[in-house]
Design a protein around this motif. Sequence first.
Motif, PDB file in Angstrom:
ATOM      1  N   LEU A  30      -7.545  -1.795  -3.969  1.00 33.53           N
ATOM      2  CA  LEU A  30      -7.707  -2.912  -4.101  1.00 33.53           C
ATOM      3  C   LEU A  30      -8.398  -3.787  -4.437  1.00 33.53           C
ATOM      4  N   LEU A  44       0.677  -0.959  -0.212  1.00 40.11           N
ATOM      5  CA  LEU A  44      -0.279   0.303   0.098  1.00 40.11           C
ATOM      6  C   LEU A  44       1.028   1.417   0.401  1.00 40.11           C
ATOM      7  N   SER A  84       0.959   3.860  -2.925  1.00 34.50           N
ATOM      8  CA  SER A  84       0.115   4.794  -2.373  1.00 34.50           C
ATOM      9  C   SER A  84       0.966   6.523  -2.641  1.00 34.50           C
ATOM     10  N   THR A  94      -2.578   5.593   2.207  1.00 34.18           N
ATOM     11  CA  THR A  94      -2.773   4.714   2.859  1.00 34.18           C
ATOM     12  C   THR A  94      -3.967   3.426   2.329  1.00 34.18           C
ATOM     13  N   SER A 131      -5.549   3.586  -0.708  1.00 40.31           N
ATOM     14  CA  SER A 131      -5.691   2.736  -1.296  1.00 40.31           C
ATOM     15  C   SER A 131      -5.945   1.767  -1.290  1.00 40.31           C
ATOM     16  N   LYS A 132      -6.212   1.793   0.357  1.00 48.62           N
ATOM     17  CA  LYS A 132      -6.657   0.802   0.310  1.00 48.62           C
ATOM     18  C   LYS A 132      -7.872   0.232  -0.240  1.00 48.62           C
TER      19      LYS A 132
END
Length: 458
Positions: free
Chosen positions: A377, A358, A362, A369, A372-373
């Motif tokens: 994902l 992550l 990021s 992060t 991004s998660k």
Amino acid sequence: MSAEKGLPWIIKYRPKSLKEYVNQETAVAIITSWIKDWEKRAPTKKAVLLYGPPGVGKTSLIEALANDYGYEIVETNASDYRRRDDIYRKVYNSAIQGTLTGRKKLILLDEVDGLSSTGDKGGIEAIVQLITQTKNPIILTANNAFHPDLKPIRDLAVMIELKNLNQKHVLTVLKIICEREGVECEDAGLKVIYEKNRGDLRACINDLQSIAEVYGKVNEELATELTYYRDRELNPFDTLRNIFTSKYVWQSRNAISHSEVDTDTLIEWLSENIPVQLTDPEDAYLAFQALSRADVYRGIIKKTGNYDFLAYITEMIGPAISFSRKKTKFKWLKYNYPSKLKMLSETKRSRELLNSSLQKLSKRLSQSTSKSKKDLLPYLRSIYRLSPPHFVQICRSYGITVEEAAVIVGDKQVEKAFAEMAAERQEKSAEKAEISRTQAKRAKGRTSKKRGGQTQLF
Ligand SMILES: Nc1ncnc2c1ncn2[C@@H]1O[C@H](COP(=O)(O)OP(=O)(O)OP(=O)(O)O)[C@@H](O)[C@H]1O
């Protein structure tokens, strides 16, 4: 006397004057001469950094000094001044304003070493500024005054060390207290208390009070049975057993303060083992209620950073759980290792891999992060499902390793996709190399033909 009844003895018998302050002559001489310089408005250094192990008498010395020289203490605890703004809000005005009311002010910043561990440099800079501009004496206290972050403060302050009191002086203080409280005491018992607390006078007084208030006397047998070695920490199993068997509040508090595990971990141990130990449903209900309150306070601390609530947690996971056992008979049982901690330790590696991937994503995308998660994902997982080679390509361009990729998609088969991609790339580069070799050969052939032609010409 009645108002003082029930007061902890460490407060009741705190020296009111330097005359009652036992031992520590050097420290007393330095701090007295410093405050006298302030009286003449000519201190060489405006602050004192008073340091030494816990319970050695730092607060007592400051209070005795303030009483003797007529100062009002403006006190702030470490949790009050973690940020630069806190210092300005809480003490700046008191420090830079003169004494309008005629009451002299002594600024006390307790436990400054707590600041360095928070890595809050703003706090230290603000203290430095405070010392430079103050119009009133400032005393800072610390257990460890030599943390590198505290250097700017050390440079501006008179350093005064308080050492652990020796046996003779500890026994003197304990005997005075016993005499005033009418407690029958034997030297041998007091010596055991001293030995177990290694010169921490506050701990000695607390142990003395906990024995004397219940038994009205202190002897070797009681002291041996009822006090712990301060440096002997309880493992989680013994901590739990002590909590569940405590008959008195102090016993239960002692179990927590002597535990080798922190309160967060202890909460996990208790939540796993309350049903094991407290088989009566009502007892278990009360214990879980106390535990959930402790968890609420834990949440408040995390949110606000106000560590004052730590005391509430101790009361909830200690005495409140001890007194939940009303009907269940205590049995010697084997406690379980908390499943949450087990799960966390098993998944530690995958959590680390997910975090590192992550972070890579990021950094490249300039976003947090957590974003991004949340946002990225799910897409990566779908891309993997639809077209593994594309997924591998994305991973390669972001520098995500096979191990990290496997955690992202939760599928070890991803290794195969990486291997296939690597084989394909190798094949392609071998093909390329072959093509360039053939091209080079052809070019060479052409040149030698040309040369041959030229030779013929001449
Ligand atoms: N030199 C002394 N003479 C008499 N009593 C003392 C002396 N030093 C400490 N005490 C007693 O020990 C108790 C603990 O001392 P104090 O609270 O001042 O320790 P401390 O160093 O400030 O601890 P901490 O750093 O953990 O806050 C006091 O309540 C006081 O009764």
